[in-house]
Design a protein around this motif. Structure first.
Motif, PDB file in Angstrom:
ATOM      1  N   TYR A 226     -17.287  -9.484  79.498  1.00 11.78           N
ATOM      2  CA  TYR A 226     -17.553  -8.101  79.915  1.00 11.78           C
ATOM      3  C   TYR A 226     -16.386  -7.163  79.628  1.00 11.78           C
ATOM      4  O   TYR A 226     -16.608  -5.964  79.415  1.00 11.78           O
ATOM      5  CB  TYR A 226     -17.978  -8.069  81.381  1.00 11.78           C
ATOM      6  CG  TYR A 226     -19.422  -8.515  81.515  1.00 11.78           C
ATOM      7  CD1 TYR A 226     -20.456  -7.683  81.117  1.00 11.78           C
ATOM      8  CD2 TYR A 226     -19.740  -9.793  81.955  1.00 11.78           C
ATOM      9  CE1 TYR A 226     -21.770  -8.083  81.179  1.00 11.78           C
ATOM     10  CE2 TYR A 226     -21.074 -10.213  82.030  1.00 11.78           C
ATOM     11  CZ  TYR A 226     -22.075  -9.351  81.622  1.00 11.78           C
ATOM     12  OH  TYR A 226     -23.388  -9.766  81.667  1.00 11.78           O
ATOM     13  N   ILE A 227     -15.171  -7.667  79.587  1.00 15.08           N
ATOM     14  CA  ILE A 227     -14.064  -6.820  79.127  1.00 15.08           C
ATOM     15  C   ILE A 227     -14.255  -6.498  77.645  1.00 15.08           C
ATOM     16  O   ILE A 227     -14.076  -5.345  77.216  1.00 15.08           O
ATOM     17  CB  ILE A 227     -12.705  -7.513  79.366  1.00 15.08           C
ATOM     18  CG1 ILE A 227     -12.351  -7.475  80.854  1.00 15.08           C
ATOM     19  CG2 ILE A 227     -11.594  -6.838  78.548  1.00 15.08           C
ATOM     20  CD1 ILE A 227     -11.029  -8.131  81.193  1.00 15.08           C
ATOM     21  N   LEU A 228     -14.645  -7.509  76.865  1.00 11.24           N
ATOM     22  CA  LEU A 228     -14.917  -7.271  75.438  1.00 11.24           C
ATOM     23  C   LEU A 228     -16.086  -6.310  75.267  1.00 11.24           C
ATOM     24  O   LEU A 228     -16.051  -5.422  74.400  1.00 11.24           O
ATOM     25  CB  LEU A 228     -15.216  -8.611  74.746  1.00 11.24           C
ATOM     26  CG  LEU A 228     -15.490  -8.564  73.233  1.00 11.24           C
ATOM     27  CD1 LEU A 228     -14.332  -7.920  72.484  1.00 11.24           C
ATOM     28  CD2 LEU A 228     -15.737  -9.985  72.708  1.00 11.24           C
ATOM     29  N   SER A 229     -17.102  -6.453  76.093  1.00 10.84           N
ATOM     30  CA  SER A 229     -18.267  -5.555  76.018  1.00 10.84           C
ATOM     31  C   SER A 229     -17.856  -4.116  76.296  1.00 10.84           C
ATOM     32  O   SER A 229     -18.313  -3.178  75.630  1.00 10.84           O
ATOM     33  CB  SER A 229     -19.338  -5.992  77.025  1.00 10.84           C
ATOM     34  OG  SER A 229     -19.822  -7.280  76.723  1.00 10.84           O
ATOM     35  N   ILE A 230     -16.993  -3.919  77.302  1.00 12.86           N
ATOM     36  CA  ILE A 230     -16.525  -2.566  77.633  1.00 12.86           C
ATOM     37  C   ILE A 230     -15.733  -1.970  76.469  1.00 12.86           C
ATOM     38  O   ILE A 230     -15.957  -0.811  76.086  1.00 12.86           O
ATOM     39  CB  ILE A 230     -15.656  -2.612  78.907  1.00 12.86           C
ATOM     40  CG1 ILE A 230     -16.525  -2.886  80.131  1.00 12.86           C
ATOM     41  CG2 ILE A 230     -14.904  -1.291  79.085  1.00 12.86           C
ATOM     42  CD1 ILE A 230     -15.745  -3.098  81.408  1.00 12.86           C
ATOM     43  N   LEU A 231     -14.838  -2.734  75.893  1.00  5.64           N
ATOM     44  CA  LEU A 231     -14.031  -2.231  74.768  1.00  5.64           C
ATOM     45  C   LEU A 231     -14.912  -1.913  73.565  1.00  5.64           C
ATOM     46  O   LEU A 231     -14.647  -0.932  72.848  1.00  5.64           O
ATOM     47  CB  LEU A 231     -12.979  -3.274  74.383  1.00  5.64           C
ATOM     48  CG  LEU A 231     -11.870  -3.524  75.427  1.00  5.64           C
ATOM     49  CD1 LEU A 231     -10.895  -4.599  74.933  1.00  5.64           C
ATOM     50  CD2 LEU A 231     -11.131  -2.230  75.743  1.00  5.64           C
ATOM     51  N   MET A 232     -15.951  -2.707  73.350  1.00  2.69           N
ATOM     52  CA  MET A 232     -16.862  -2.432  72.242  1.00  2.69           C
ATOM     53  C   MET A 232     -17.625  -1.129  72.476  1.00  2.69           C
ATOM     54  O   MET A 232     -17.806  -0.331  71.544  1.00  2.69           O
ATOM     55  CB  MET A 232     -17.847  -3.597  72.071  1.00  2.69           C
ATOM     56  CG  MET A 232     -17.204  -4.850  71.487  1.00  2.69           C
ATOM     57  SD  MET A 232     -18.298  -6.291  71.516  1.00  2.69           S
ATOM     58  CE  MET A 232     -19.680  -5.716  70.539  1.00  2.69           C
ATOM     59  N   ARG A 233     -18.049  -0.893  73.700  1.00  4.51           N
ATOM     60  CA  ARG A 233     -18.744   0.355  74.017  1.00  4.51           C
ATOM     61  C   ARG A 233     -17.814   1.561  73.851  1.00  4.51           C
ATOM     62  O   ARG A 233     -18.210   2.602  73.314  1.00  4.51           O
ATOM     63  CB  ARG A 233     -19.298   0.323  75.452  1.00  4.51           C
ATOM     64  CG  ARG A 233     -20.489  -0.602  75.634  1.00  4.51           C
ATOM     65  CD  ARG A 233     -20.994  -0.555  77.060  1.00  4.51           C
ATOM     66  NE  ARG A 233     -22.157  -1.406  77.235  1.00  4.51           N
ATOM     67  CZ  ARG A 233     -23.403  -1.061  76.936  1.00  4.51           C
ATOM     68  NH1 ARG A 233     -23.638   0.163  76.449  1.00  4.51           N
ATOM     69  NH2 ARG A 233     -24.412  -1.886  77.126  1.00  4.51           N
ATOM     70  N   LEU A 234     -16.581   1.410  74.326  1.00  4.25           N
ATOM     71  CA  LEU A 234     -15.631   2.512  74.208  1.00  4.25           C
ATOM     72  C   LEU A 234     -15.275   2.797  72.765  1.00  4.25           C
ATOM     73  O   LEU A 234     -15.065   3.951  72.376  1.00  4.25           O
ATOM     74  CB  LEU A 234     -14.365   2.181  75.007  1.00  4.25           C
ATOM     75  CG  LEU A 234     -14.534   2.093  76.533  1.00  4.25           C
ATOM     76  CD1 LEU A 234     -13.221   1.695  77.185  1.00  4.25           C
ATOM     77  CD2 LEU A 234     -15.020   3.435  77.089  1.00  4.25           C
ATOM     78  N   SER A 235     -15.204   1.754  71.938  1.00  2.34           N
ATOM     79  CA  SER A 235     -14.876   1.946  70.518  1.00  2.34           C
ATOM     80  C   SER A 235     -15.996   2.614  69.758  1.00  2.34           C
ATOM     81  O   SER A 235     -15.786   3.211  68.708  1.00  2.34           O
ATOM     82  CB  SER A 235     -14.550   0.584  69.868  1.00  2.34           C
ATOM     83  OG  SER A 235     -15.717  -0.220  69.789  1.00  2.34           O
ATOM     84  N   GLY A 236     -17.202   2.518  70.317  1.00  5.98           N
ATOM     85  CA  GLY A 236     -18.346   3.137  69.658  1.00  5.98           C
ATOM     86  C   GLY A 236     -18.569   4.583  70.054  1.00  5.98           C
ATOM     87  O   GLY A 236     -19.405   5.275  69.477  1.00  5.98           O
ATOM     88  N   ASP A 237     -17.807   5.038  71.066  1.00  5.50           N
ATOM     89  CA  ASP A 237     -17.942   6.443  71.530  1.00  5.50           C
ATOM     90  C   ASP A 237     -17.184   7.406  70.629  1.00  5.50           C
ATOM     91  O   ASP A 237     -16.220   7.028  70.003  1.00  5.50           O
ATOM     92  CB  ASP A 237     -17.442   6.562  72.966  1.00  5.50           C
ATOM     93  CG  ASP A 237     -18.349   5.804  73.938  1.00  5.50           C
ATOM     94  OD1 ASP A 237     -19.498   5.520  73.562  1.00  5.50           O
ATOM     95  OD2 ASP A 237     -17.868   5.489  75.053  1.00  5.50           O
TER      96      ASP A 237
END
Length: 236
Positions: free
Chosen positions: A225-236
């Protein structure tokens, strides 16, 4: 996860034996993480495995994949926790690591694609953040010796609600979003406190493999879930 009801838990042993148990547990945890990396590397060498893993993320296949993962990990936990045969415990830990490595394939592949396209190396960032948070939470328990077994019911309810939201999201097509991932980080953090507390207060001297499996499961949930959060933030 279930714990053995032992007459002589680690907490009642001498300081020397207790420290030896902690060392064995964290050594096996480190070995499990290393094995995860090796198995993941092997999976990525076989295109058919990667393609199959990605195909299982489509529609209801993801629910089938989650179901298979839960069955495999539940069986692995029983092997590691419900008998005193060391070979069976190791087999359970091995099965759990392989199951984790397989379900991580799509997430890690996407993170690698982000890095290859000029984005940040979020895999490295997620690993550092996960290990830092895991170390801090573990230190809280080891230093204070506080018993966090009271978290068991709250964690069970939290995981049940999370599973319901995941299934609901798949069925009705809604995106769980960033806040769900943040909530899962909190839940994973609570699980780390709980599993570390079990290591200190609940397990018997010969349960270091099972203790390492519990910690590994919580660590990988946090990493996911930390990786998931970073992936979402990188896509913003």
């Amino acid at each position: 996860m279930e714990e053995f009801q032992q007459v002589l838990p680690v907490s009642s042993l001498s300081d020397e034996k207790r420290v030896a148990f902690y060392k064995k547990t964290y050594t096996h945890l480190a070995m499990a993480v290393l094995l995860f990396v090796i198995v993941e590397w092997f999976f990525f060498q076989v295109d058919a495995i990667v393609e199959f893993a990605f195909s299982m993320t489509q529609g209801f296949r993801w629910l089938m994949m989650l179901g298979g993962f839960m069955l495999a990990t539940s069986f692995a936990e029983k092997m590691a926790f419900k008998n005193h045969n060391i070979n069976q415990q190791y087999l359970g830990l091995l099965l759990y690591v392989i199951a984790e490595a397989f379900i991580f394939i799509p997430l890690i592949k996407i993170a690698m694609m982000i890095a290859e396209s000029g984005g940040e190396n979020i895999l490295y960032q997620a690993a550092i953040l996960t290990l830092s948070l895991f170390t801090g939470l573990s230190a809280i328990v080891l230093i204070t010796k506080k018993d966090f077994s009271f978290l068991k019911s709250a964690l069970a309810i939290g995981f049940f609600i999370a599973l319901g939201l995941i299934v609901g999201g798949m069925i009705f097509g809604f995106n769980l979003g960033l806040w769900f991932s943040a909530g899962m980080v909190v839940l994973a953090s609570g699980s780390i406190l709980y599993q570390t507390s079990n290591m200190v207060h609940k397990y018997a001297e010969d349960q270091y493999v099972g203790a390492s499996l519990g910690l590994f499961a919580s660590l990988m949930l946090l990493f996911w879930y930390i990786l998931s959060i970073l992936m979402r933030l990188s896509g913003d």
